[in-house]
Design a protein around this motif. Structure first.
Motif, PDB file in Angstrom:
ATOM      1  N   ASP A   1      -2.988  -2.450  -3.180  1.00  0.00           N
ATOM      2  CA  ASP A   1      -4.159  -1.640  -2.863  1.00  0.00           C
ATOM      3  C   ASP A   1      -4.422  -0.701  -4.033  1.00  0.00           C
ATOM      4  OD1 ASP A   1      -6.231  -0.326  -1.653  1.00  0.00           O
ATOM      5  OD2 ASP A   1      -4.966   0.939  -0.398  1.00  0.00           O
TER       6      ASP A   1
ATOM      7  N   ASP B   1       0.855  -1.190   0.000  1.00  0.00           N
ATOM      8  CA  ASP B   1       0.000   0.000   0.000  1.00  0.00           C
ATOM      9  C   ASP B   1       0.888   1.236   0.000  1.00  0.00           C
ATOM     10  OD1 ASP B   1      -2.330   1.565   0.118  1.00  0.00           O
ATOM     11  OD2 ASP B   1      -2.198   1.712   2.296  1.00  0.00           O
TER      12      ASP B   1
ATOM     13  N   ILE C   1       0.031   3.977   6.985  1.00  0.00           N
ATOM     14  CA  ILE C   1      -0.353   5.243   7.616  1.00  0.00           C
ATOM     15  C   ILE C   1       0.528   5.527   8.831  1.00  0.00           C
ATOM     16  CG2 ILE C   1      -2.165   6.286   9.030  1.00  0.00           C
ATOM     17  CD1 ILE C   1      -2.717   6.720   6.166  1.00  0.00           C
TER      18      ILE C   1
ATOM     19  N   ARG D   1      -5.622  -6.061   3.090  1.00  0.00           N
ATOM     20  CA  ARG D   1      -5.533  -4.689   2.570  1.00  0.00           C
ATOM     21  C   ARG D   1      -5.633  -3.663   3.704  1.00  0.00           C
ATOM     22  NH1 ARG D   1      -9.776  -2.380  -0.181  1.00  0.00           N
ATOM     23  NH2 ARG D   1     -11.005  -2.985   1.648  1.00  0.00           N
ATOM     24  N   ASP D   2      -6.551  -3.859   4.642  1.00  0.00           N
ATOM     25  CA  ASP D   2      -6.714  -2.914   5.758  1.00  0.00           C
ATOM     26  C   ASP D   2      -5.483  -2.899   6.652  1.00  0.00           C
ATOM     27  OD1 ASP D   2      -9.192  -2.379   4.766  1.00  0.00           O
ATOM     28  OD2 ASP D   2     -10.291  -3.602   6.218  1.00  0.00           O
TER      29      ASP D   2
ATOM     30  N   SER E   1       1.193   5.394   0.843  1.00  0.00           N
ATOM     31  CA  SER E   1       0.581   6.427   1.677  1.00  0.00           C
ATOM     32  C   SER E   1       1.354   7.730   1.522  1.00  0.00           C
ATOM     33  CB  SER E   1       0.567   5.998   3.146  1.00  0.00           C
ATOM     34  OG  SER E   1      -0.021   6.993   3.959  1.00  0.00           O
TER      35      SER E   1
ATOM     36  N   LYS F   1     -10.932  -0.194  -3.545  1.00  0.00           N
ATOM     37  CA  LYS F   1     -11.728   0.066  -2.344  1.00  0.00           C
ATOM     38  C   LYS F   1     -13.197   0.300  -2.641  1.00  0.00           C
ATOM     39  CE  LYS F   1      -8.302   2.040   0.833  1.00  0.00           C
ATOM     40  NZ  LYS F   1      -7.129   2.152  -0.014  1.00  0.00           N
TER      41      LYS F   1
ATOM     42  N   HIS G   1      -2.829  -0.910   4.890  1.00  0.00           N
ATOM     43  CA  HIS G   1      -3.150   0.518   4.973  1.00  0.00           C
ATOM     44  C   HIS G   1      -2.788   1.061   6.350  1.00  0.00           C
ATOM     45  CE1 HIS G   1      -5.108   4.224   3.883  1.00  0.00           C
ATOM     46  NE2 HIS G   1      -5.900   4.144   4.934  1.00  0.00           N
ATOM     47  N   ARG G   2      -3.126   0.328   7.395  1.00  0.00           N
ATOM     48  CA  ARG G   2      -2.814   0.770   8.758  1.00  0.00           C
ATOM     49  C   ARG G   2      -1.304   0.915   8.944  1.00  0.00           C
ATOM     50  NH1 ARG G   2      -0.497  -1.051  12.915  1.00  0.00           N
ATOM     51  NH2 ARG G   2      -0.078  -3.055  11.907  1.00  0.00           N
TER      52      ARG G   2
END
Length: 683
Positions: free
Chosen positions: A528, A409, A594, A586-587, A411, A556, A590-591
Motif C-alpha cells: 500500500d 499495509d 487498522i 489493498r482495502d 498502520s 491511493k 488496510h482493514r
C-alpha cells in the motif's frame, strides 16, 4: 422449471434487516411479493429444503428465475411497501390481496350522529377518517385494545336500532367496551368527544393520552384504589403497544422522487423511491461506473438528466419534489429545465430532517446493500476472477500466473503503535487462515518505508526458515496470530546458511518448533503506497536473495500501480477487473491493519507497572491493588505483607519484591487509567 439452487443468493449477501422481496420469472415478471422481519431468515427458508415446501410455494420457487429485495426501516414499512407492489405488479402467486380489495383500514365514521369504529376496505367514504393500513389480524387486535381505553361505538346500524328500541345495550356495552350512547349512558356530545380522542391517538398524539393515564394511575395509588390503578396500568401498556409511527407513508399530498447514492472509487450504486400520494409506488436501482475524477454533484446531475431526459414521457413522470443527497452541479439550470418539461415548478433539494430525511436514510441503505451485493457477486464469480488475474498479469507483464498474491499495509498514529498487516489472496479469493499481523518497534518504526522494509524482511526470513524446516508442532502458534519480532527468529545469515546446507544435501539447521507459517511464497507482493514503499519492499527481497517474487505498489490518490525502479506508474483502466482486484486486496489489508492497530493501542492505554511480574495475572494484580490501595504501597510492602493479599502466595510475593528491586528508578509509574472508560486501575 428452474432449479432454485441456480439463483439462490449466498447467505452472507442477504441482509438481516426487515424488508420486502420479489421473485421474478425468466421474463422478468414479478410473480411473488413478500415481506419479512429478517430478509435473510425468510429467504433462506425458501431454499434450504425446497422439497419440503407447501405445493404453492414449491411451484413458485421453481417458476422463478431470480430474487431481489429492498431493505426498509421497520416491519410496518415493509407492510406498506408489500401492499403497494402487490397492487402494482399483481403477482400471480400472491393470493391474499390480488382482488379488488385493499388492505384493511381502521375507520371512524365521524359523519354519523354516534361515530362508529370499524374496519373498512376499498374506496374512501366522505365524513370518515382512516388509519392504517393493517393486516387483518393486527387491525382486529388494535381495535379490540383501543376500545377498552376509548369505548366508542363499534356495532352495526341494525344492532344500534335494536338497542335503542329495547332500551338495553348490546354485549359490548355490558363489558365496558362501548359507552352505550344508544341507551343514554353518555350524551351524543360526550360520545363524539371519545371518538375525537380515538382519532387524536391514532393520528399521533399518543404521548398526551399516556401521560394523562399515568397521572390518573398515580392519583389512584395515592387514594389506595389499587384495582383502578392496575386497570390504568394495563391501559397504558396497551396504548404503548398500539402506537407505532409509519415512516414510509408520508402526507397524502407528497409527490417526490427520493434518490440516494453509495459509492467507492470506481462505481456508484443509485437507488430511487418514487413516492406518489404519500406512498412508495415504485423503486429503481442502478450500479454505474464512475467517470474519472467525477464528483458526487456531477454524478447526480447526469443521473437526473438520464432519468428525466425522455421528452415524450417527462410530463406526468416528474414529481413536484426531487430529493437528493447533495445538490447537483448547475442546480439552478437543472431546476429550470425540469420545470419546463413538467409544465410546473420542480423543487430539487436535500431533506434535512423529518419523515423525508428518514426515508432518504432507507433509500441510502438500499443503495449500500445493492453495491455490496454487486461487488460480492462480481468477486465471487469464477469467470470474473480469472479475467481479473489475467488482466493484471498482462498489464504488469509478468511471466508467471498470479496464483497467490500477498498485500502489506502499515498502520500507526503519528509514529506510535506501529503495526503491519499481511493479507493473502489465492485464485482471486481471500485466504484468511494465512493472514498475519506484525508489530514494528525500534528504528523500523521511524517511517513507512523503513517499516515496509522490516516487514518484508521478516516475512521472507520466515519463508527461508520454513523452506528447510521439518513439519513442526502446532502448540507454539501465538493465539493472536501475531508474527514474532525479528530477534525471535534465525538471522538472515543463519537462514541463508540453512538453505545452502539443504541445497548441498546436508541436514537442515535446527529451527524452533511451531507451525510452518510461511511455507508458500507469493507470485506477487502488493504494498500500500507509491514509489518509496515499492522500492523499500524490492530492496528487502533483493537483500534476501529472492528474485522470483514480483512487487508492485498501489497508490491511493490516483490508484496508480508502481513498479520497482520505475519513474512512471502503470495506469490501469478504471473499469479494469485487475484494478478492482488490487483495490479489494489493498482495502482488506488496510482493514486488517487498522483492527490490529486499535487492539494494540487499547492494550497500551492500560499498561501497568505490575505487568512484568512472572505469574502475576490480571485478577491477582487487581487483588493486590484492592488490598493495598495504591501502587506506591505495593512497592513499599515486604514479601510477608504482600502474601496477606488474596491469592498471593509466598513465591509470588517474593517475585513482586524482586521485580521492583530490579526495576530502574525512572520507572516510577503514573496512575494507570483505562482510556476507554476513564476508570483508575492503579495509582
Amino acid at each position: 422449471m428452474a432449479d432454485p439452487a441456480s439463483y439462490r443468493p449466498q447467505t452472507g449477501e442477504i441482509p438481516t434487516n426487515p424488508g420486502v422481496y420479489r421473485f421474478r420469472d425468466q421474463h422478468g415478471r414479478v410473480i411473488y411479493v413478500g415481506k419479512a422481519k429478517s430478509l435473510r431468515s425468510r429467504l433462506n427458508s425458501y431454499f434450504a429444503n425446497p422439497a419440503g415446501l407447501l405445493p404453492k410455494t414449491h411451484a413458485m420457487v421453481h417458476a422463478a428465475a431470480s430474487v431481489e429485495w429492498t431493505v426498509v426501516g421497520s416491519e410496518l414499512e415493509s407492510l406498506q411497501l408489500e401492499y403497494t407492489w402487490i397492487k402494482e405488479f399483481k403477482p400471480r402467486f400472491n393470493v391474499m390481496f390480488r382482488d379488488d380489495k385493499t388492505y384493511p383500514y381502521l375507520a371512524v365514521t365521524m359523519g354519523e350522529k354516534f361515530p362508529r369504529v370499524q374496519v373498512l376496505r376499498g374506496e374512501r367514504r366522505k365524513g370518515t377518517r382512516y388509519f392504517g393500513p393493517y393486516t387483518a389480524g393486527a387491525i382486529r387486535e388494535t381495535m379490540d385494545t383501543l376500545l377498552r381505553v376509548f369505548p366508542v361505538r363499534s356495532c352495526s346500524p341494525g344492532v344500534l336500532k335494536r338497542a335503542q328500541a329495547s332500551g338495553r345495550p348490546c354485549l359490548l356495552g355490558y363489558i365496558d367496551k362501548c359507552a352505550a350512547p344508544c341507551v343514554g349512558r353518555v350524551t351524543p356530545e360526550e360520545h363524539r368527544a371519545l371518538a375525537e380522542d380515538f382519532c387524536a391517538f391514532m393520528g399521533g398524539e399518543a404521548t398526551r393520552f399516556i401521560n394523562r393515564l399515568e397521572k390518573d394511575m398515580a392519583a389512584a395509588v395515592a387514594e389506595l384504589d389499587y384495582e383502578k390503578a392496575a386497570r390504568l396500568r394495563d391501559d397504558i401498556i396497551a396504548l404503548r403497544k398500539v402506537f407505532e409511527r409509519n415512516a414510509v407513508v408520508l402526507s397524502e399530498d407528497t409527490d417526490a422522487d427520493i434518490f440516494a447514492l453509495h459509492e467507492d472509487e470506481l462505481e456508484a450504486s443509485v437507488q430511487v423511491f418514487h413516492v406518489r400520494g404519500g406512498r412508495v409506488r415504485g423503486q429503481r436501482g442502478w450500479v454505474v461506473e464512475k467517470v474519472e475524477d467525477s464528483t458526487t454533484p456531477e454524478l447526480i446531475e447526469h443521473l437526473l438528466q438520464q432519468v428525466y431526459g425522455d421528452d415524450t414521457e417527462s410530463q406526468g413522470r416528474i414529481p413536484r419534489e426531487v430529493l437528493v443527497p447533495e445538490n447537483p452541479s448547475n442546480h439552478a439550470e437543472l431546476v429550470q429545465w425540469l420545470s419546463g418539461m413538467r409544465g410546473a415548478k420542480v423543487d430539487i433539494r436535500v431533506p434535512q430532517r423529518g419523515d423525508k430525511a428518514a426515508l432518504m436514510g432507507t433509500v441510502r441503505e438500499n443503495a449500500e446493500q445493492a453495491l455490496k451485493l454487486h461487488k460480492t457477486r462480481r468477486a465471487g464469480d469464477l469467470t470474473v476472477r480469472s479475467q481479473a488475474l489475467q488482466e493484471l498479469q498482462e498489464a504488469l507483464d509478468l511471466p508467471v500466473a498470479l496464483l497467490r498474491i500477498e498485500c502489506f499495509d502499515i498502520s500507526h498514529v503519528q509514529g506510535t503503535n506501529v503495526v503491519a498487516s499481511m493479507v493473502v489472496v489465492e485464485d482471486g479469493l481471500p485466504k484468511k487462515s494465512d493472514y498475519r499481523k506484525f508489530s514494528i518497534t525500534g528504528a523500523a518504526a521511524t517511517d513507512d518505508t523503513a517499516a515496509m522494509h522490516d516487514v518484508l524482511t521478516r516475512r521472507f526470513r520466515h519463508y527461508l526458515q520454513d523452506k528447510v524446516a521439518q513439519v513442526p508442532k502446532s502448540g507454539e502458534v501465538p493465539k493472536s496470530g501475531e508474527v514474532p519480532k525479528s530477534g525471535e527468529v534465525p538471522t538472515l545469515g543463519e537462514a541463508a546458511d540453512a538453505v545452502a546446507d539443504a541445497d548441498s544435501g546436508l541436514a537442515p539447521a535446527p529451527v524452533p518448533e511451531g507451525k510452518a507459517k510461511f511455507a508458500y511464497p507469493p507470485n506477487l507482493v502488493v504494498v500500500d503506497g507509491g514509489k518509496p514503499q515499492v522500492n523499500a519492499a524490492a530492496r528487502a527481497l533483493a537483500e534476501l536473495g529472492i528474485n522470483d517474487v514480483y512487487v508492485v505498489g498501489l497508490a491511493k490518490r490516483l490508484e496508480e500501480v508502481w513498479l520497482p525502479d520505475s519513474d512512471f506508474p502503470v495506469i490501469l483502466p478504471r473499469t479494469s477487473q485487475g484494478l478492482y482486484l488490487l483495490q479489494r486486496i489493498r482495502d482488506e489489508a488496510h482493514r486488517f491493519a487498522i483492527s490490529f492497530h486499535r487492539q494494540k493501542r487499547g492494550k497500551a492505554m492500560t499498561i501497568s507497572a505490575l505487568d512484568g511480574v512472572p505469574g502475576l495475572g490480571e485478577s491477582k494484580r487487581k487483588a493486590l491493588v484492592a488490598h493495598f490501595g495504591s501502587l506506591k504501597k505495593i512497592k513499599a510492602a515486604t514479601a510477608v505483607e504482600l502474601a496477606e493479599a488474596r491469592g498471593i502466595g509466598p513465591a509470588l510475593a517474593e517475585a513482586v519484591v524482586r521485580h521492583f528491586n530490579e526495576a530502574p528508578a525512572e520507572e516510577e509509574a503514573a496512575p494507570v487509567i483505562n482510556m476507554t472508560t476513564g476508570e483508575i486501575l492503579e495509582s
